[in-house]
Design a protein around this motif. Structure first.
Motif, short mmCIF file in Angstrom:
data_model
loop_
_atom_site.label_atom_id
_atom_site.label_comp_id
_atom_site.label_asym_id
_atom_site.label_seq_id
_atom_site.Cartn_x
_atom_site.Cartn_y
_atom_site.Cartn_z
N ALA A 47 0.83 -1.21 0.00
CA ALA A 47 0.00 0.00 0.00
C ALA A 47 0.87 1.26 0.00
O ALA A 47 0.51 2.27 -0.61
N LEU A 48 2.01 1.16 0.69
CA LEU A 48 2.92 2.31 0.75
C LEU A 48 3.56 2.55 -0.62
O LEU A 48 3.66 3.69 -1.08
N PHE A 49 3.97 1.48 -1.28
CA PHE A 49 4.50 1.63 -2.64
C PHE A 49 3.42 2.16 -3.58
O PHE A 49 3.70 2.97 -4.47
N ASP A 50 2.16 1.71 -3.36
CA ASP A 50 1.07 2.18 -4.21
C ASP A 50 0.82 3.67 -4.03
O ASP A 50 0.26 4.32 -4.92
N ALA A 51 1.20 4.20 -2.88
CA ALA A 51 1.00 5.64 -2.62
C ALA A 51 1.84 6.50 -3.56
O ALA A 51 1.59 7.70 -3.69
N PHE A 52 2.82 5.89 -4.23
CA PHE A 52 3.61 6.62 -5.23
C PHE A 52 2.83 6.83 -6.53
O PHE A 52 3.21 7.66 -7.35
N ASN A 53 1.75 6.06 -6.71
CA ASN A 53 1.01 6.09 -7.98
C ASN A 53 0.01 7.25 -7.99
O ASN A 53 -1.21 7.06 -7.94
N GLU A 58 2.81 16.30 -3.06
CA GLU A 58 2.88 16.25 -1.59
C GLU A 58 2.74 14.82 -1.09
O GLU A 58 3.46 14.38 -0.19
N GLN A 59 1.82 14.05 -1.68
CA GLN A 59 1.63 12.66 -1.29
C GLN A 59 2.89 11.84 -1.61
O GLN A 59 3.32 11.00 -0.80
N ILE A 60 3.47 12.09 -2.77
CA ILE A 60 4.69 11.36 -3.15
C ILE A 60 5.81 11.64 -2.16
O ILE A 60 6.50 10.72 -1.69
N GLU A 61 5.98 12.91 -1.79
CA GLU A 61 7.05 13.28 -0.86
C GLU A 61 6.83 12.64 0.51
O GLU A 61 7.77 12.13 1.13
N VAL A 66 8.26 8.34 4.49
CA VAL A 66 7.89 7.16 5.27
C VAL A 66 8.70 5.93 4.82
O VAL A 66 9.22 5.17 5.64
N MET A 67 8.79 5.76 3.51
CA MET A 67 9.55 4.62 2.98
C MET A 67 11.02 4.70 3.38
O MET A 67 11.65 3.67 3.66
N SER A 68 11.55 5.90 3.42
CA SER A 68 12.96 6.08 3.82
C SER A 68 13.18 5.67 5.26
O SER A 68 14.29 5.30 5.65
N GLN A 69 12.12 5.73 6.07
CA GLN A 69 12.21 5.28 7.46
C GLN A 69 12.02 3.78 7.59
O GLN A 69 12.61 3.13 8.45
#
Length: 505
Positions: A47-53, A58-61, A66-69
């Motif tokens: 779901a987190l990877f899907d948030a890139f789509n 702002e959502q991508i950033e 979050v992914m970096s953490q």
């Protein structure tokens, strides 16, 4: 981690992904360092990877943050295997920060030999890394190049990068744009600097030959860019041998000799001077013997007795080239054979250090520092004598002392570093003893208020204390004070002593 798992589960169902991502970001802050946290295998990051789509920046950033953490909570090799499909999509994402995220993950992976082997065996991901060298964003290019260079430290990585399939991708990059072509050249040169095996692999691509030809052919801007990319090769033995065998060194020295009359050569002069400095640092005597006329011209340019189109910055480049040649004891001896020209250079350095504009003052002091620096094993009598003769043509100690006391940090530290070089020389120690107030200044800790200054002053004391000649030059009392200063370290202050005594009371 339970709260993180709940938020991740909610993310795919939420009508407000940004709200959930902010909640996730806050929850992750409570976990402490990602390196001390383990992400359970049953937690799905889909779901987190899907948030890139999305096209919402702002959502991508937020998703990247979050992914970096979260990704560091998984071992790099496991992340590469567990999230392979998602990472592959990330390489092609239109947002630069997502592409940088996946390349950072690849870079973490290739820190280990097992990670290099894993990426080397995944041709699809490896080719996406190579294609990223042609990215339009410099940050992505630098990360992709770092991954490739790190892989080439290992035989498996080197073989995969320069395999027929890998080379096909590299050649595809070269054919795209001028910028991409030179990004690839820069990468191949960086790989070639890793050692003989890597250089041999780089040569077999034919790209180094193509780069070498671009240095001496084409328009001036292309030649200048090619020269800048090529110059680091002069710092490695294998690179120098390659440049010699291809006739590039001789050709570039010839171009430098034409700087007075040829407009193209004049355009390349800054780069040619840097190249000469690199070659001259590695083999000073050979350079000055084989290219004597060019060396004399550079010394005249450094001393200000030769001007090219009234460009004052060329003098600075020439001074830096002379400093590089004079880095080693052998370089100093080679330069000393050009006595008249070196005397002029030293006189100019002394004048500019005192009267020049601030940037030229600092540069002049830095060049003097390099020319008068000797490592302990280089303190041979013939070299020490040359330096003492040189000093008679440049500054005097009262001027260095005055520069060291100036309230400008860059000038102050440059003068301190020059004093450190001089303090290692027996005749320099005699001057320090004879200059009124200088030794007292050295022993006075209150002149330094920041870390760099305190460490610089302590290094100056260390240079004297560790010198074998110092005990025969300084008095016993002075040596005792210097040794005490050295033992107390760079950051000692009387206040520390007072606090310690109050504690005992």
């Amino acid at each position: 981690m339970e709260e993180v798992a709940r938020s991740l589960a909610q993310l795919s169902l939420s009508s407000d992904p940004k709200k959930e991502l902010r909640h996730l970001k806050t929850a992750l802050l409570g976990l402490g360092s990602p390196r001390n946290t383990v992400l359970p295998r049953d937690i799905d990051l889909g779901a987190l990877f899907d948030a890139f789509n999305t096209s919402d920046n702002e959502q991508i950033e937020l998703a990247v943050q979050v992914m970096s953490q979260l990704l560091p909570c998984v071992s790099p090799l496991e992340a590469l295997e567990r999230f392979r499909a998602e990472l592959l999509r990330g390489f092609l994402h239109p947002a630069e920060n997502v592409r940088r995220l996946v390349l950072k993950q690849a870079l973490q992976c290739v820190e280990s030999e097992a990670g290099v082997t894993c990426l080397a065996s995944d041709s699809e991901m490896l080719h996406l890394v190579l294609k990223s060298v042609g990215d339009k964003c410099l940050g992505v290019v630098k990360l992709a190049s770092s991954v490739v260079v790190k892989m080439c430290h290992q035989p498996a990585g080197l073989t995969a990068i320069f395999s027929p399939a890998g080379l096909a991708v590299i050649q595809e990059m070269v054919a795209q744009t001028d910028t991409t072509r030179f990004n690839v050249y820069e990468l191949v040169v960086e790989v070639g600097l890793l050692g003989p095996t890597a250089l041999s692999a780089a040569v077999t691509t034919g790209l180094l030959d193509r780069l070498l030809s671009e240095v001496t052919m084409g328009d001036g801007l292309t030649q200048l860019t090619a020269l800048q990319v090529l110059t680091p090769l002069a710092m490695s033995p294998g690179g120098r041998r390659l440049l010699d065998e291809k006739g590039v060194t001789a050709r570039l020295m010839y171009l430098l000799s034409l700087a007075k009359s040829d407009p193209i050569a004049r355009l390349l002069t800054h780069g040619l001077l840097e190249f000469l400095g690199n070659i001259g640092q590695a083999r000073p005597q050979q350079t000055l013997e084989e290219h004597g006329a060019v060396a004399l011209m550079v010394l005249q340019l450094a001393s200000g007795h030769l001007e090219l189109d009234g460009d004052p910055s060329l003098q600075a480049s020439a001074l830096q080239a002379v400093a590089r040649i004079g880095t080693s004891a052998e370089g100093k001896l080679a330069l000393s054979k050009c006595k008249h020209e070196m005397d002029q250079v030293l006189e100019t350095l002394g004048t500019e250090a005192v009267r020049g504009p601030t940037n030229l003052k600092v540069l002049s002091i830095e060049v003097l520092t390099q020319l008068f620096h000797l490592e302990p094993q280089e303190l041979r009598e013939e070299v020490v004598v040359v330096l003492e003769l040189w000093w008679a043509s440049t500054l005097n100690f009262s001027e260095v002392f005055k520069l060291a006391r100036l309230p400008f940090p860059d000038l102050h530290m440059a003068a301190l570093r020059l004093l450190i070089s001089l303090a290692r020389l027996p005749w320099g120690q005699r001057f320090i003893c004879g200059e009124p107030g200088l030794l007292e200044y050295i022993l006075n800790r209150t002149t330094e208020t920041d870390k760099e200054g305190m460490e610089g002053k302590w290094t100056l004391v260390e240079a004297i204390v560790k010198s074998s000649s110092a005990p025969s030059i300084f008095s016993e009392d002075h040596m005792a004070m210097l040794e005490k200063y050295f033992r107390q370290g760079p950051f000692y202050s009387e206040a520390q002593l007072e606090v310690a005594l109050e504690g005992q009371e």
